[in-house]
Write a protein that holds these residues in place. Structure first.
Motif, mmCIF file in Angstrom:
data_model
loop_
_atom_site.group_PDB
_atom_site.id
_atom_site.type_symbol
_atom_site.label_atom_id
_atom_site.label_comp_id
_atom_site.label_asym_id
_atom_site.label_seq_id
_atom_site.Cartn_x
_atom_site.Cartn_y
_atom_site.Cartn_z
ATOM 1 N N ILE A 82 1.069 -1.272 0.355
ATOM 2 C CA ILE A 82 -0.406 0.115 0.427
ATOM 3 C C ILE A 82 1.071 1.024 0.010
ATOM 4 O O ILE A 82 0.861 2.051 -0.637
ATOM 5 C CB ILE A 82 -0.983 0.498 1.507
ATOM 6 C CG1 ILE A 82 -1.996 -1.330 1.406
ATOM 7 C CG2 ILE A 82 -1.746 1.079 1.469
ATOM 8 C CD1 ILE A 82 -3.039 -1.514 2.083
ATOM 9 N N VAL A 83 1.969 1.066 0.929
ATOM 10 C CA VAL A 83 2.397 2.119 0.638
ATOM 11 C C VAL A 83 3.519 2.927 -0.566
ATOM 12 O O VAL A 83 3.795 3.746 -0.665
ATOM 13 C CB VAL A 83 4.110 2.246 2.220
ATOM 14 C CG1 VAL A 83 4.688 3.149 1.991
ATOM 15 C CG2 VAL A 83 3.074 2.356 3.531
ATOM 16 N N ALA A 84 4.021 1.789 -0.862
ATOM 17 C CA ALA A 84 5.000 1.104 -2.031
ATOM 18 C C ALA A 84 4.160 2.113 -2.866
ATOM 19 O O ALA A 84 4.031 2.640 -3.839
ATOM 20 C CB ALA A 84 5.914 0.231 -2.364
ATOM 21 N N SER A 85 3.147 1.335 -3.618
ATOM 22 C CA SER A 85 1.792 2.122 -4.307
ATOM 23 C C SER A 85 2.050 3.465 -4.741
ATOM 24 O O SER A 85 1.628 4.450 -5.778
ATOM 25 C CB SER A 85 0.308 1.407 -4.294
ATOM 26 O OG SER A 85 0.930 -0.289 -4.370
ATOM 27 N N LEU A 86 1.383 4.550 -3.803
ATOM 28 C CA LEU A 86 1.020 5.735 -2.704
ATOM 29 C C LEU A 86 2.373 6.503 -3.523
ATOM 30 O O LEU A 86 2.503 6.712 -4.245
ATOM 31 C CB LEU A 86 0.929 6.045 -1.823
ATOM 32 C CG LEU A 86 -0.616 5.161 -1.335
ATOM 33 C CD1 LEU A 86 -1.261 5.808 0.134
ATOM 34 C CD2 LEU A 86 -2.363 5.713 -2.445
ATOM 35 N N ALA A 87 3.698 5.596 -2.500
ATOM 36 C CA ALA A 87 5.039 6.674 -3.674
ATOM 37 C C ALA A 87 5.810 6.271 -4.103
ATOM 38 O O ALA A 87 5.627 7.253 -5.231
ATOM 39 C CB ALA A 87 6.268 5.999 -1.990
ATOM 40 N N GLY A 88 5.121 4.844 -4.699
ATOM 41 C CA GLY A 88 5.734 4.801 -6.791
ATOM 42 C C GLY A 88 4.288 6.113 -7.155
ATOM 43 O O GLY A 88 5.073 6.220 -8.084
ATOM 44 N N TYR A 89 3.853 5.935 -6.984
ATOM 45 C CA TYR A 89 2.878 6.957 -8.478
ATOM 46 C C TYR A 89 3.321 7.603 -8.674
ATOM 47 O O TYR A 89 3.315 8.544 -9.494
ATOM 48 C CB TYR A 89 1.009 6.653 -7.565
ATOM 49 C CG TYR A 89 0.645 7.627 -8.185
ATOM 50 C CD1 TYR A 89 0.590 7.355 -9.484
ATOM 51 C CD2 TYR A 89 0.089 8.737 -8.522
ATOM 52 C CE1 TYR A 89 -0.887 7.457 -10.581
ATOM 53 C CE2 TYR A 89 -0.994 9.633 -8.847
ATOM 54 C CZ TYR A 89 -1.462 9.394 -9.748
ATOM 55 O OH TYR A 89 -1.870 9.791 -10.774
ATOM 56 N N ALA A 90 3.892 8.867 -6.746
ATOM 57 C CA ALA A 90 3.437 10.187 -6.667
ATOM 58 C C ALA A 90 5.222 10.272 -7.333
ATOM 59 O O ALA A 90 5.481 11.162 -8.012
ATOM 60 C CB ALA A 90 3.918 10.770 -4.892
ATOM 61 N N MET A 91 6.456 9.120 -7.008
ATOM 62 C CA MET A 91 7.379 9.590 -7.945
ATOM 63 C C MET A 91 7.121 9.278 -10.082
ATOM 64 O O MET A 91 7.656 10.349 -10.515
ATOM 65 C CB MET A 91 8.639 7.830 -7.599
ATOM 66 C CG MET A 91 8.165 8.495 -5.690
ATOM 67 S SD MET A 91 10.243 9.428 -6.325
ATOM 68 C CE MET A 91 10.278 8.688 -4.183
ATOM 69 N N SER A 92 6.522 8.653 -9.792
ATOM 70 C CA SER A 92 5.901 8.281 -11.200
ATOM 71 C C SER A 92 5.434 9.644 -11.791
ATOM 72 O O SER A 92 5.711 10.047 -12.772
ATOM 73 C CB SER A 92 5.010 7.271 -11.793
ATOM 74 O OG SER A 92 5.030 6.897 -13.158
#
Ligand SMILES: Nc1ncnc2c1ncn2[C@@H]1O[C@H](COP(=O)(O)OP(=O)(O)O)[C@@H](O)[C@H]1O
Ligand SMILES: [Mg+2]
Lengths: 355, 277
Positions: B87-97
Motif C-alpha cells: 500500500i505504501v509503495a503504491s502510493l509513493a511509487g505513484y507520486a514518484m512516477s
C-alpha cells in the motif's frame, strides 16, 4: 455549448517559455483549428483549456466563467487524444459510459446515450470488445464515441488522426466534419497537418514558437498569409520564395532578374523583401512575353491529378504546379510567367506581409 | 529444420534441463531427508531415496514442537508486512512516477542510501530504539522493521510499473469526470495489478525468510518466526536434520500457496491496447 475566451495566456515549464501572451476568442459552435509545426505549443494550449496543465499567467473563460482554478472534471469538456487513451481493462461500452457513470446518470439514460453514439459512429457490433481487440481506426472511433456520449460544452481534439493511415485519415476527417455539422458543439482541434486545418476549420489559428502568427478563415490564410511563416506553412506544394531588393520601382533578385512590384504595394528603395508565389500561380507560357522568364526543367513530379515541375530560376529551385500533363520534360527549356496579382511580398526584416 | 538447428535446440533444452535440475536438487534433498527415518539418515546418507520412507518427522514437528506457533507468527508478520509495504509503495511509487515536487531528488537519494548499508550495522541501534517502546519481542515490532526495510525497493518497483502506464489514461479519466484519486483507483490500479502482485510476492518472501532481525529482536517462543525456529533443531552436540527438513518443507507451503494466489496477476500484457495500435 459554450464560448471559450483565452486571454493573455503564458506558459512556462520551469524556466522554459512555451506559450507567449496568447489571445483567442472561440465563439459558441465554432470549429477552431490550432495548427503549427511540432513543438510550437499547440497541445500545451489545448491541455490548458482542458485543465491538465497549470496556467502560468493569464485567464481562460468558458462562457464568461473563469476556469483557471476549476478542476478538469468540472469543466464539462471532452477530449480526444492522439493516443486515444482508451481504458484497456474496460469494454467499448464501458469506455463510453465511464463519464456518465461518474456523473451518476440513470442507467436507462446511459444505455440510450451509448446506443445513439454507437449508431452515429458504427460501433454497435464492437460494444462488448476490449480495446486491444480493435483496429486503429476502430479505436479512433471509440475515442470519438467516448467524447460525444456526454454532450459536453466543448470538444478538444489533440491530433486525433495522426496515428491512422492516409486513407482512413481522409475518411475520418470528413466524418469529424459531418459530426460537427450535426452536433454543432464548440470544437478546438490541434494538428500539424495543414490539409486537416484547411478542410476542417471555420477558423485557423496558425502558431509558431509559442506565438499566434495569424488567425483567420482557411482561405484568408491561403490568400493573404500575414507573414513568411504562415505563407510557407499553409499550402502544398509549399510556396516559392525569392529574395531580392527594391531598386528603381522593381524588385531585383539576387541573381539580377527583375520582378515587377504588384499594384498597390509601396516599397522603399533598397528595402530587403521576400517575394512569395504559390506553385499553382506560376504559369508556363508558350514563348517569351513581357515579364516572362526563361528557365530549364530540373525535375518533374507527377501527382496524378497535376504535375509539379521544378525549374532553376531566379537563383533557386522554383516549383510550378500545372494541371497540364506532359507540359515539361527534364532538360527542356521553358518560359515562365508569374501572376502579378497573386504575388505575396514580405519584408525580410520583420517577415511580415507588405502586400 | 536443418540438422544444425536441431542440434542447437537439443543442446539448448539440455542446458535448461541441467539448470533446472541444479536449482531443484536442494529442494529434492530437503524432501528426501524429511522422510528419511533418523536411523537410516547416516547409513544411507548418499542414496537418492531411502529404502524406507516415513512421516515421523512431520508428525513430531506438528504435534510435539512449537512449529505451528512459528508458522502462524511468520504468516502474520509476512502477510502484514507485504500488505502494508504494498500500500505504501503504491502510493509513493505513484507520486514518484507522476508528480514533480520539491525535494524529490533528495528523497530518491535517501531511499537509495538506505539500501547501501549492511543490515548487521543497524541491529544494535534498532534494538536500542525498539526496546524502550516495548517493540522487541513482539510481532508488531518485527512488522515495523520489515516495512521500513522493504518500502524503498518496493517503491522503486512500483514506480517502474506506474511508469509503464500512459499518463493519457489518467488525463482522459479526469476529463471524463474523475478526481485524480478516482482515476488512480479505477484506471491506474487495475492496470497495475501485475505490479502489485509482484511486489506483494517479493515482500512476502523477503519477510518470510528473514532471519537476522527476527533472531536479534525476538527471544522467547511466543513471538518467534519460523526461520528462527529452525535453529532450535541445532543443539550443541547434534543437528536433528530430519525434523529440521520436515519443518522446512512445511514452511514452503504458505509461500507456494501465496504465489498460487497471485500468479494470475503476474501475467503481463494487461495494458495492451491502451494507446496506439
Ligand atoms: N511537461 C513538460 N515539461 C517540459 N517541457 C514541456 C512539457 N510539455 C511540453 N513541453 C515543451 O513545450 C513545447 C511545446 O510542446 P507541445 O505543446 O506538446 O507542442 P506541440 O503539441 O505543438 O507539438 C515543446 O518544446 C515541449 O518540449
Ligand atoms: Mg502535440
Amino acid at each position: 455549448m459554450a464560448s471559450i475566451t483565452i486571454q493573455s495566456i503564458t506558459k512556462t515549464f520551469g524556466t522554459v517559455p512555451v506559450l507567449n501572451d496568447i489571445d483567442l476568442s472561440i465563439a459558441d459552435g465554432e470549429f477552431v483549428v490550432l495548427v503549427g509545426p511540432s513543438g510550437c505549443g499547440k497541445s500545451t494550449l489545448l491541455r490548458m483549456i482542458a485543465g491538465l496543465e497549470d496556467i502560468t499567467a493569464g485567464e481562460i473563460r468558458i462562457d464568461d466563467r473563469r476556469i483557471n482554478e476549476v478542476a478538469p472534471k468540472d469543466r464539462d469538456i471532452a477530449m480526444v487524444f492522439q493516443s486515444y487513451a482508451l481504458y484497456p481493462h474496460m469494454t467499448v461500452a464501458d469506455n463510453m459510459s465511464y463519464s456518465l457513470k461518474l456523473r451518476k446518470t440513470a442507467r436507462e439514460k446511459i444505455t440510450d446515450a451509448i446506443g445513439a453514439a454507437a449508431g452515429k459512429l458504427g460501433l454497435d457490433p464492437l460494444l462488448e470488445r476490449r480495446p486491444k481487440a480493435l483496429s486503429g481506426g476502430q479505436r479512433q472511433r471509440v475515442a470519438m464515441g467516448r467524447a460525444i456520449v456526454r454532450h459536453p460544452k466543448a470538444f478538444l481534439f489533440d491530433e486525433p488522426l495522426s496515428n491512422l493511415d492516409a486513407r482512413l485519415r481522409e475518411q475520418m476527417r470528413a466524418e469529424i466534419k459531418r459530426l460537427h455539422k450535426s452536433i454543432g458543439a464548440t470544437s478546438v482541434y490541434v494538428t500539424h497537418d495543414q490539409i486537416e486545418a484547411m478542410t476542417l476549420a471555420d477558423r485557423i489559428v496558425a502558431m509558431h514558437g509559442g506565438i499566434i502568427q495569424q488567425v483567420g478563415n482557411p482561405l484568408d490564410l491561403y490568400d493573404r498569409p500575414a507573414n513568411l511563416f504562415v505563407a510557407g506553412f499553409i499550402g502544398s506544394p509549399a510556396m516559392n520564395f525569392v529574395e531580392g531588393h527594391c531598386r528603381a520601382g522593381a524588385i531585383e533578385t539576387d541573381d539580377g532578374s527583375k520582378i515587377a512590384v504588384p499594384d498597390g504595394v509601396h516599397l522603399k528603395d533598397g528595402q530587403a523583401v521576400t517575394v512569395g508565389v504559390r506553385p499553382e500561380h506560376v504559369r508556363i507560357v508558350a514563348g517569351p512575353e513581357a515579364g516572362s522568364y526563361a528557365a530549364r526543367v530540373d525535375l518533374v513530379e507527377p501527382t496524378g491529378f497535376g504535375t509539379i515541375v521544378h525549374v532553376r530560376l531566379l537563383g533557386q529551385d522554383l516549383k510550378i504546379y500545372t494541371l497540364e500533363r506532359g507540359a515539361a520534360e527534364v532538360g527542356q527549356p521553358l518560359h515562365i510567367a508569374l501572376d502579378g496579382a497573386r504575388l505575396h511580398i514580405f519584408d525580410r526584416e520583420t517577415t511580415n506581409r507588405i502586400g | 529444420m536443418t540438422r544444425k538447428r536441431i542440434v542447437l535446440t537439443v543442446l539448448h533444452r539440455l542446458a535448461v534441463l541441467a539448470y533446472v535440475a541444479f536449482a531443484l536438487f536442494p529442494l529434492f534433498w530437503l524432501l528426501k531427508v524429511s522422510v528419511t527415518p533418523t536411523s537410516l539418515l547416516y547409513t544411507e546418507g548418499i542414496r537418492l531415496w531411502p529404502s524406507q520412507a516415513s512421516l515421523e518427522h512431520y508428525r513430531f514437528v506438528l504435534t510435539h514442537s512449537s512449529f505451528p506457533t512459528f508458522f502462524l507468527n511468520s504468516t502474520i508478520v509476512s502477510g502484514a508486512t507485504a500488505v502494508i509495504v504494498t500500500i505504501v509503495a503504491s502510493l509513493a511509487g505513484y507520486a514518484m512516477s507522476r508528480f514533480v515536487f520539491r525535494g524529490k531528488y533528495w528523497i530518491v537519494g535517501l531511499l537509495l542510501l538506505t539500501q547501501m548499508f549492511p543490515l548487521v550495522m543497524l541491529i544494535a541501534p534498532m534494538f536500542k530504539m525498539l526496546s524502550p517502546l516495548g517493540l522487541t519481542n513482539s510481532l508488531t515490532g518485527l512488522v515495523i522493521v520489515y516495512v521500513a526495510f522493504n518500502v524503498p525497493f518496493a517503491t522503486f518497483l512500483m514506480q517502474s510499473f506506474f511508469d509503464g502506464i500512459p499518463k493519457d489514461l489518467e488525463d482522459a479519466a479526469m476529463i471524463d469526470g474523475a478526481t485524480r484519486f478516482t482515476a488512480f483507483r479505477q484506471i491506474v490500479l487495475p492496470l497495475t495489478l501485475p505490479g502489485i502482485a509482484a511486489t506483494l510476492g517479493f515482500v512476502f518472501t523477503a519477510a518470510w525468510s528473514e532471519l537476522l532481525f527476527a533472531l536479534m529482536l525476538i527471544s522467547g517462543n511466543q513471538a518467534t518466526t519460523f526461520p528462527v525456529g529452525l535453529l532450535s533443531f541445532v543443539s550443541k552436540f547434534s543437528v536433528d536434520f530430519g525434523q529440521m527438513m520436515a519443518a522446512g518443507v512445511l514452511a514452503l507451503i504458505p509461500a507456494c500457496l501465496f504465489f498460487l494466489l497471485i500468479q494470475r496477476y503476474l501475467v503481463q500484457g494487461l495494458t495492451a491496447g491502451a494507446v496506439k495500435g
